[in-house]
Design a protein around this motif. Structure first.
Motif, mmCIF file in Angstrom:
data_model
loop_
_atom_site.group_PDB
_atom_site.id
_atom_site.type_symbol
_atom_site.label_atom_id
_atom_site.label_comp_id
_atom_site.label_asym_id
_atom_site.label_seq_id
_atom_site.Cartn_x
_atom_site.Cartn_y
_atom_site.Cartn_z
ATOM 1 N N THR A 1 0.789 -1.591 -0.011
ATOM 2 C CA THR A 1 0.273 -0.099 0.356
ATOM 3 C C THR A 1 0.942 1.378 -0.306
ATOM 4 O OG1 THR A 1 0.054 -0.159 2.454
ATOM 5 C CG2 THR A 1 -1.599 -1.536 1.351
ATOM 6 N N PRO A 2 0.400 2.381 -0.442
ATOM 7 C CA PRO A 2 0.689 3.245 -0.737
ATOM 8 C C PRO A 2 1.444 3.726 0.935
ATOM 9 C CG PRO A 2 -0.986 3.916 -1.727
ATOM 10 C CD PRO A 2 -0.974 2.537 -0.649
ATOM 11 N N ASP A 3 1.088 3.470 1.484
ATOM 12 C CA ASP A 3 1.503 4.211 2.937
ATOM 13 C C ASP A 3 3.092 3.333 4.130
ATOM 14 O OD1 ASP A 3 -0.280 2.057 3.580
ATOM 15 O OD2 ASP A 3 -0.174 2.305 5.837
ATOM 16 N N ILE A 4 3.216 2.434 3.458
ATOM 17 C CA ILE A 4 4.306 1.732 3.882
ATOM 18 C C ILE A 4 5.463 2.019 3.071
ATOM 19 C CG2 ILE A 4 5.311 -0.716 3.820
ATOM 20 C CD1 ILE A 4 2.062 -1.789 3.771
ATOM 21 N N PRO A 5 6.590 2.427 3.965
ATOM 22 C CA PRO A 5 8.125 2.138 3.291
ATOM 23 C C PRO A 5 8.439 1.734 2.848
ATOM 24 C CG PRO A 5 7.692 3.443 5.604
ATOM 25 C CD PRO A 5 6.145 2.503 5.773
ATOM 26 N N ILE A 6 9.478 1.903 1.696
ATOM 27 C CA ILE A 6 10.522 0.793 1.409
ATOM 28 C C ILE A 6 10.935 1.608 0.985
ATOM 29 C CG2 ILE A 6 9.206 0.954 -0.963
ATOM 30 C CD1 ILE A 6 9.670 -1.206 -1.678
ATOM 31 N N MET A 7 12.248 1.024 1.264
ATOM 32 C CA MET A 7 13.671 1.727 0.396
ATOM 33 C C MET A 7 15.041 0.982 0.562
ATOM 34 S SD MET A 7 13.743 2.133 4.746
ATOM 35 C CE MET A 7 12.227 2.044 5.075
ATOM 36 N N GLU A 8 16.002 1.478 -0.114
ATOM 37 C CA GLU A 8 17.392 0.558 -0.440
ATOM 38 C C GLU A 8 18.428 0.420 0.801
ATOM 39 O OE1 GLU A 8 19.083 1.757 -3.850
ATOM 40 O OE2 GLU A 8 17.718 -0.030 -5.035
ATOM 41 N N CYS A 9 18.695 -0.845 1.012
ATOM 42 C CA CYS A 9 19.799 -0.807 2.696
ATOM 43 C C CYS A 9 21.083 -1.595 2.137
ATOM 44 C CB CYS A 9 19.162 -1.241 3.699
ATOM 45 S SG CYS A 9 18.915 -2.228 3.532
ATOM 46 N N ASP A 10 21.966 -1.249 2.968
ATOM 47 C CA ASP A 10 22.918 -1.868 2.843
ATOM 48 C C ASP A 10 23.314 -3.150 3.755
ATOM 49 O OD1 ASP A 10 25.580 -3.304 2.509
ATOM 50 O OD2 ASP A 10 26.387 -1.698 1.455
ATOM 51 N N VAL A 11 23.472 -3.761 4.649
ATOM 52 C CA VAL A 11 23.124 -4.279 6.186
ATOM 53 C C VAL A 11 23.904 -4.472 6.560
ATOM 54 C CG1 VAL A 11 20.719 -4.963 5.892
ATOM 55 C CG2 VAL A 11 22.767 -6.462 5.166
ATOM 56 N N ARG A 12 25.494 -4.105 6.017
ATOM 57 C CA ARG A 12 26.363 -4.236 6.468
ATOM 58 C C ARG A 12 27.646 -3.175 7.192
ATOM 59 N NH1 ARG A 12 29.611 -6.033 0.723
ATOM 60 N NH2 ARG A 12 28.113 -3.844 -0.198
ATOM 61 N N ARG A 13 26.228 -1.865 6.299
ATOM 62 C CA ARG A 13 26.842 -0.717 6.474
ATOM 63 C C ARG A 13 25.473 -0.261 8.043
ATOM 64 N NH1 ARG A 13 25.440 2.557 3.246
ATOM 65 N NH2 ARG A 13 27.135 4.640 4.301
ATOM 66 N N ARG A 14 27.201 -0.322 9.106
ATOM 67 C CA ARG A 14 25.848 0.260 10.081
ATOM 68 C C ARG A 14 24.778 2.192 9.715
ATOM 69 N NH1 ARG A 14 25.673 3.468 15.728
ATOM 70 N NH2 ARG A 14 25.131 1.573 17.134
ATOM 71 N N ALA A 15 25.508 2.737 9.631
ATOM 72 C CA ALA A 15 24.338 4.149 9.279
ATOM 73 C C ALA A 15 23.061 3.745 8.251
ATOM 74 C CB ALA A 15 25.506 5.012 8.207
ATOM 75 N N SER A 16 23.553 2.402 7.826
ATOM 76 C CA SER A 16 21.803 2.417 6.340
ATOM 77 C C SER A 16 21.379 1.864 7.285
ATOM 78 C CB SER A 16 23.003 1.364 5.112
ATOM 79 O OG SER A 16 21.996 0.943 4.241
ATOM 80 N N SER A 17 21.388 0.358 8.623
ATOM 81 C CA SER A 17 21.120 -0.064 9.417
ATOM 82 C C SER A 17 20.205 1.040 10.036
ATOM 83 C CB SER A 17 21.849 -1.561 10.176
ATOM 84 O OG SER A 17 22.426 -2.375 9.266
ATOM 85 N N ARG A 18 20.771 2.225 10.786
ATOM 86 C CA ARG A 18 20.124 2.273 10.962
ATOM 87 C C ARG A 18 18.977 3.842 10.832
ATOM 88 N NH1 ARG A 18 21.497 4.862 16.607
ATOM 89 N NH2 ARG A 18 20.157 6.987 16.645
ATOM 90 N N ASP A 19 19.459 3.134 9.878
ATOM 91 C CA ASP A 19 18.560 5.049 9.046
ATOM 92 C C ASP A 19 17.047 4.094 8.619
ATOM 93 O OD1 ASP A 19 20.323 6.629 8.199
ATOM 94 O OD2 ASP A 19 21.046 6.156 6.770
#
Length: 206
Positions: free
Chosen positions: A169-187
């Motif tokens: 649904t339009p309200d559910i956020p979807i994003m790209e990430c790199d789980v190896r990077r702490r900053a990306s996982s935190r985002d």
């Protein structure tokens, strides 16, 4: 170290102690198919040494477990991963990574109990697995965001194409990430917390 005959029970290490400023905590689950990066995400973002239940994969799993795209993987989570991260001085998140192999999915119900929200990790090479994962969250009423983990050999798609493919649904956020990077996982976790806050503000979070 031998503690036999001693009345002293060792406490937690200093780096593992809960910050004295913490006033509230929330349970978050990280879910997804086999080899999608759940253990890596917990390990990269946790401020304490994560608890893992990885076991070496054996010949017994051949023909039972779907390891497409993860042929080089030699260990798998058989119960859960556990970590902790302080989002603010007052708010602490307890992170629970679920086992990805479908023969261990019976453990998910217990891990979902009391969860405020979830992160669904997605591998574009195996999108079909995500439907069962999201379906289980919806059955339990656990709000979630979708994070597309970046694998070097995985096909890349526009996020709105993936939203359509995953029937989000339009309200559910979807994003790209790199789980190896702490900053990306935190985002990713921060996106989940903002989403949960928006649901709470509209009365949609029970």
């Amino acid at each position: 170290m031998d503690f036999k005959g001693s009345d002293t029970i060792p406490g937690p290490r200093a780096e593992d102690q809960l910050p004295h400023t913490a006033q509230s905590a929330a349970k978050i689950v990280i879910v997804g198919g086999f080899g999608v990066g759940k253990t890596t995400m917990v390990g990269s973002v946790s401020e304490i040494t994560p608890l893992t239940t990885e076991e070496t994969m054996t010949q017994a799993g051949i023909g039972v477990d779907d390891n497409f795209g993860s042929a080089s993987k030699t260990a798998t989570t058989v119960a859960m991963d556990f970590g902790r991260i302080s989002i603010t001085d007052q708010l602490v998140l307890y992170l629970f990574g679920t086992p990805g192999q479908q023969r261990f999915w019976f453990l998910w119900n217990g891990l979902f109990e009391g969860a405020l929200g979830a992160v669904v990790l997605v591998d574009t090479r195996r999108l079909e697995v995500s439907f069962d994962v999201m379906g289980r969250l919806e059955e339990r009423g656990v709000p979630f965001v979708v994070a597309v983990n970046s694998f070097p050999d995985a096909p890349r798609y526009d996020l709105e194409e993936l939203r359509t493919a995953l029937d989000l649904t339009p309200d559910i956020p979807i994003m790209e990430c790199d789980v190896r990077r702490r900053a990306s996982s935190r985002d990713v976790l921060m996106t989940l917390m903002r989403f949960l806050h928006s649901l709470a503000m509209t009365g949609s979070l029970t």
